[in-house]
Design a protein around this motif. Structure first.
Motif, short mmCIF file in Angstrom:
data_model
loop_
_atom_site.label_atom_id
_atom_site.label_comp_id
_atom_site.label_asym_id
_atom_site.label_seq_id
_atom_site.Cartn_x
_atom_site.Cartn_y
_atom_site.Cartn_z
N PHE A 6 0.83 -1.21 0.00
CA PHE A 6 0.00 0.00 0.00
C PHE A 6 0.87 1.27 0.00
N PRO A 7 1.90 1.34 0.87
CA PRO A 7 2.76 2.53 0.80
C PRO A 7 3.45 2.69 -0.55
N VAL A 8 3.71 1.59 -1.22
CA VAL A 8 4.34 1.67 -2.55
C VAL A 8 3.37 2.32 -3.55
N ALA A 9 2.08 2.06 -3.37
CA ALA A 9 1.08 2.71 -4.24
C ALA A 9 1.12 4.22 -4.02
N LEU A 10 1.23 4.65 -2.77
CA LEU A 10 1.32 6.09 -2.49
C LEU A 10 2.58 6.67 -3.11
N GLU A 11 3.67 5.96 -2.97
CA GLU A 11 4.95 6.45 -3.48
C GLU A 11 4.94 6.49 -5.02
N GLY A 12 4.33 5.47 -5.62
CA GLY A 12 4.24 5.45 -7.10
C GLY A 12 3.48 6.67 -7.60
N ALA A 13 2.38 6.99 -6.92
CA ALA A 13 1.56 8.13 -7.34
C ALA A 13 2.30 9.44 -7.12
N LEU A 14 3.01 9.56 -6.01
CA LEU A 14 3.77 10.79 -5.74
C LEU A 14 4.85 11.00 -6.80
N LYS A 15 5.55 9.91 -7.13
CA LYS A 15 6.62 10.01 -8.12
C LYS A 15 6.06 10.49 -9.45
N LEU A 16 4.90 9.95 -9.84
CA LEU A 16 4.34 10.36 -11.13
C LEU A 16 3.91 11.82 -11.10
N LYS A 17 3.20 12.20 -10.06
CA LYS A 17 2.68 13.58 -10.08
C LYS A 17 3.79 14.60 -9.98
N GLU A 18 4.81 14.33 -9.20
CA GLU A 18 5.80 15.39 -9.01
C GLU A 18 6.68 15.63 -10.23
N ILE A 19 6.92 14.60 -11.04
CA ILE A 19 7.80 14.88 -12.19
C ILE A 19 7.08 14.96 -13.53
N SER A 20 5.89 14.35 -13.64
CA SER A 20 5.22 14.41 -14.95
C SER A 20 4.02 15.36 -14.94
N TYR A 21 3.63 15.80 -13.74
CA TYR A 21 2.47 16.68 -13.54
C TYR A 21 1.15 16.03 -13.95
N ILE A 22 1.14 14.71 -13.97
CA ILE A 22 -0.13 14.00 -14.17
C ILE A 22 -0.74 13.80 -12.78
#
Ligand code: F6R
Length: 366
Positions: A234-250
């Protein structure tokens, strides 16, 4: 200085086998069937007599703390609370000298995390640091600690610091479990051996990113993404989403998979990519039904699965395989393809991956 890589972030993703190895070097000794950690040894009794462990951090470091919660509770049977440093410090929290506070920070300079441990220290708690930058403010404010030896992290998006933090938390929780007697000898030894093999498993995963590139190409124009995981992932899901939003702005959100039906499921249509972290030895059957729920609404599934998985492969639009491991260490593996996906998507969108807009590497203001 980027060592032939196009960006620091990519270099740092590829440095993870070494970052993890350097973090457990001299500490994890499977041949001698032991873990050596000076900071823990010195304060062993405080840890063993603690009512609970409180983990504080921000952003990605907070996500590492959440993985720590699963590790400490599952292996060492110690109650854990994981707190955003910023919320903890302003909440008038109840802290006593029976608490152990673990502060996690790559930079060691995050203002909220620093303030949180100052407060907890005053209330008598033992403060244990997990920092990457040697001699940083947070490291200096702690009673004891264990550095992550990830080396300098330049890319603003944290990658190798995260897996190094999880490595330290794994070492701590396994050793505490041993001291508390909550792990039998065989399992203890197995965990040591297995943690030791993680760097080579990551090395192997990093050999080919062809499939990751294909998936990135396919979903780079998405406007929203959902990340789902259960248990340790579950924390990996949060981290995956954070990584995407912070660098791709999706826009991306991470959720515990079972929570989807309590709201986010309303968002699912044929335009919604859903990244599901579904290794074999998590709550596999449960996550299979979560995938079915998404497919029934025409959502797209990109699943991180164990090598040789057939059941999810049949339902998913894409799968990415990870080598086998105990559930406890799977976050160290499942995180890797999600980092790479964010990286490639951001590059394909023309974003400045090493210095995303509005973000700073260390947040010294609250
Ligand atoms: C995300 C990221 C931030 C940091 C957060 C805490 O990729 O880099 O969310 O994790 O600002 O920073 P540290 O660990 O330095 O306290």
């Amino acid at each position: 200085e980027k060592g032939g890589y196009e960006h620091f972030m990519l270099k740092e993703i590829y440095e993870q086998p070494k970052a993890i190895f350097d973090t457990f070097r001299g500490r994890l000794l499977p041949d001698q069937n032991m873990i050596k950690m000076g900071g823990l040894f010195e304060y062993k009794d405080r840890f063993l007599n603690a009512d609970r462990i409180i983990i504080v951090g921000c952003g990605t470091s907070w996500h590492a703390g959440l993985v720590g919660e699963y590790l400490f509770e599952d292996l060492a049977r110690i109650p854990v609370e994981v707190e955003y440093a910023s919320e903890f410090r302003y909440r008038n929290p109840v802290i006593t000298d029976k608490d152990v506070v673990i502060a996690i920070s790559q930079s060691g300079e995050t203002a909220d995390t620093l303030a949180a441990i100052k407060l907890a220290k005053q209330a008598g708690a033992l403060i244990f640091g997990v920092c990457n930058v040697v001699g940083s403010s947070i490291a200096r404010e702690t009673h004891a600690g264990a550095y992550t030896h990830a080396g300098p992290e330049i890319g603003v998006a944290s990658t190798k610091a995260f897996t190094a933090q999880v490595t330290v938390l794994a070492l701590l929780s396994i050793q505490l479990a041993k001291l508390k007697g909550t792990l039998n000898e065989t399992r203890y030894h197995q965990l040591l051996e297995e943690l030791y093999s993680i760097p080579s498993k990551i090395e192997y995963m990093l050999k080919s990113d062809k499939q990751v590139r294909a998936i990135s190409e396919k979903y780079k124009d998405a406007q929203n993404c959902l990340y789902l995981g259960r248990g340790y992932n579950f924390p990996v899901a949060l981290e995956g989403a954070l990584k995407l939003k912070e660098i791709s702005y999706i826009h991306a959100e991470g959720y515990p998979a079972a929570e989807m039906k309590h709201g986010p499921i309303a968002l699912i249509d044929e335009n919604m990519p859903v990244f599901v972290i579904a290794p074999k030895n998590g709550q596999y059957d449960k996550i299979v039904s979560n995938i079915q729920e998404v497919k029934a609404r025409n959502g797209k599934i990109i699943a991180i699965v164990s090598e040789g998985d057939e059941e999810i492969a049949k339902m998913a639009d894409f799968t990415l395989e990870i080598p086998d491991s105990s559930e406890a260490f799977s976050p160290l593996l499942t995180t890797i393809p999600l980092q790479l996906l964010s990286y490639h998507i951001a590059v394909m969108r023309g974003c400045n991956v090493d210095q995303p807009r509005n973000l700073a590497k260390s947040v010294t203001v609250e």
